[in-house]
Enzyme design. Sequence first.
Site, PDB file in Angstrom:
ATOM      1  N   HIS A  13       0.857  -1.190   0.000  1.00 37.80           N
ATOM      2  CA  HIS A  13       0.000   0.000   0.000  1.00 37.80           C
ATOM      3  C   HIS A  13       0.891   1.237   0.000  1.00 37.80           C
ATOM      4  CE1 HIS A  13      -3.683   2.339   1.495  1.00 37.80           C
ATOM      5  NE2 HIS A  13      -2.708   3.224   1.429  1.00 37.80           N
ATOM      6  N   HIS A  15       1.479   5.426  -2.061  1.00 32.77           N
ATOM      7  CA  HIS A  15       1.095   6.490  -2.987  1.00 32.77           C
ATOM      8  C   HIS A  15       2.366   7.037  -3.640  1.00 32.77           C
ATOM      9  CE1 HIS A  15      -2.980   6.839  -1.103  1.00 32.77           C
ATOM     10  NE2 HIS A  15      -2.304   6.403  -0.051  1.00 32.77           N
ATOM     11  N   LYS A  98      -9.904  -0.203  -5.235  1.00 35.89           N
ATOM     12  CA  LYS A  98      -9.822   0.501  -3.963  1.00 35.89           C
ATOM     13  C   LYS A  98     -11.129   1.193  -3.635  1.00 35.89           C
ATOM     14  CE  LYS A  98      -7.981   2.272  -0.270  1.00 35.89           C
ATOM     15  NZ  LYS A  98      -6.666   2.933  -0.121  1.00 35.89           N
ATOM     16  N   HIS A 135     -10.307   1.556   2.486  1.00 34.01           N
ATOM     17  CA  HIS A 135     -10.003   2.603   3.461  1.00 34.01           C
ATOM     18  C   HIS A 135     -11.166   2.606   4.439  1.00 34.01           C
ATOM     19  CE1 HIS A 135      -8.291   6.669   4.624  1.00 34.01           C
ATOM     20  NE2 HIS A 135      -9.420   6.585   5.324  1.00 34.01           N
ATOM     21  N   HIS A 173      -4.208  -0.059   6.249  1.00 35.43           N
ATOM     22  CA  HIS A 173      -3.670   0.839   7.280  1.00 35.43           C
ATOM     23  C   HIS A 173      -4.551   0.872   8.539  1.00 35.43           C
ATOM     24  CE1 HIS A 173      -6.562   3.485   5.404  1.00 35.43           C
ATOM     25  NE2 HIS A 173      -5.757   3.915   4.449  1.00 35.43           N
ATOM     26  N   ASP A 246       1.702   2.870   3.371  1.00 38.87           N
ATOM     27  CA  ASP A 246       0.861   4.034   3.119  1.00 38.87           C
ATOM     28  C   ASP A 246       1.707   5.290   2.957  1.00 38.87           C
ATOM     29  OD1 ASP A 246      -1.491   5.441   2.639  1.00 38.87           O
ATOM     30  OD2 ASP A 246      -1.915   5.785   4.761  1.00 38.87           O
TER      31      ASP A 246
END
Length: 346
Positions: A13, A15, A98, A135, A173, A246
Site C-alpha cells: 500500500h 502512494h 480501492k 479505506h 492501514h 501508506d
Amino acid sequence: MNELTILAPDDWHLHFRDGDILKETVPATARCFKRAIVMPNLVPPVVNAQMAADYESRIIAAIPNGLEFTPLMTIYLTNDTSPQDIIDAKAAGIVAAKLYPAGATTNSDAAVSQLDALFPVFETMSEHNMLLLVHGEVTDHFVDIFDREKVFIDQKLSVIAEKFPQLKIVFEHITTKEAAEFVTDASEKIAATITPQHLLLNRNDLLVGGIRPHNYCLPVLKRNIHQEALRSVVASGSNKFFLGSDSAPHEKHMKESSCGCAGCYSAWSALELYTHVFEELGALDKLEAFASKNGPDFYNLPRNTSRVTLVKKDWQIPQEIILPNGNPIVPFFAGETISWKIKSDN
C-alpha cells in the site's frame, strides 16, 4: 544480531503521486521493495484499465536502471463503476480495486457515497478473484474522527464480509484495537496492512507540545492502547497482517500550512523503520513473514526469491529531502535515529 537477511519485501500500500515527483518516490520504493500496490487516488482518479496502464507506464519510466521493480496497479471505485469495468481491469492484469468513502482522505472526493450501489461490483470482483482494498472509515460529520474506523467496521465492513464471503478484502492501514480484533477473528479471506507510523506513534506524537503536521495522516493516529494492539498483532506472527507503508508524500509547505495535508512520506526508509519496530518488540524473527511472505500469499502471487540484508547500524533520517522540482519534503521520522540500514546503502 548484527545482520539480518530476509526475502526481498514488497509494499502492499503506497502512494507514488504523479508527474515530476515520481523521480523521487519510485526510486525510493524500488531501493528495497520488489513490488508495490499503487494507490489510484490521483486527480483525476484512476478509474479504469486504460488509465491504470497509462499511469503504470509513467511509473516504469521512473525506475532507475539496474533495479528490478514491478508496480501492481489498482483502480478507484466510484458510484459509476460497473461490473464490466472490473472484468476489463482484471483482463488487463489489475490486481485490486480501492474503496474510498467519499472525502475520507487525500483526493477522495470522487469516491463512493452509496455503498449498496456497489454490491453488483463486489459480486463481480468475487467471481473474478479481484481483491477489494478498503479505506475503513465512515465520513459522517457527526462521528468523532477517532471513532470512524470502529463505526466503519460495525456499519459497513462487517456487512460486506457477510454478504460476500468469497471476496478477498484487505483492510488497509488499520489503526485500532477493534480493527486488529476484527481481522484476527475474520475468515481467511480478510487481511490487513499496518503502517510504520501507526506502530511507532500514537496521538500524543501528533498533539502534545504543539501540532506536529508531519505526523498527521489519515486514518489519524489513535491513543496508545490502539498502538499497543497493533504492535501486539505484528509481534504475534499472524499471517493475516502484512507490510503496507501508506507512504504518502506532500511537499513541506503543503504540510506546514493552515490546512495541512494528510500523509507521511515513509518510503524513503520504510523497511528500516519496520525493522526498528520489530527489534523493539523482540520479534525480528517475525519480520520476514510480515514484510515478504504474508502479502504475496494473500494476493496469491509468488514470493520474491532474491534477498535483502540489513545491518545493525545507528543512523539518522534526514530532516529534509529535496524533490526534483527543488522543493523540500520532510520524510517520516525526520531527525530520528533508527538502528538498522539496508546493507547496500552503506
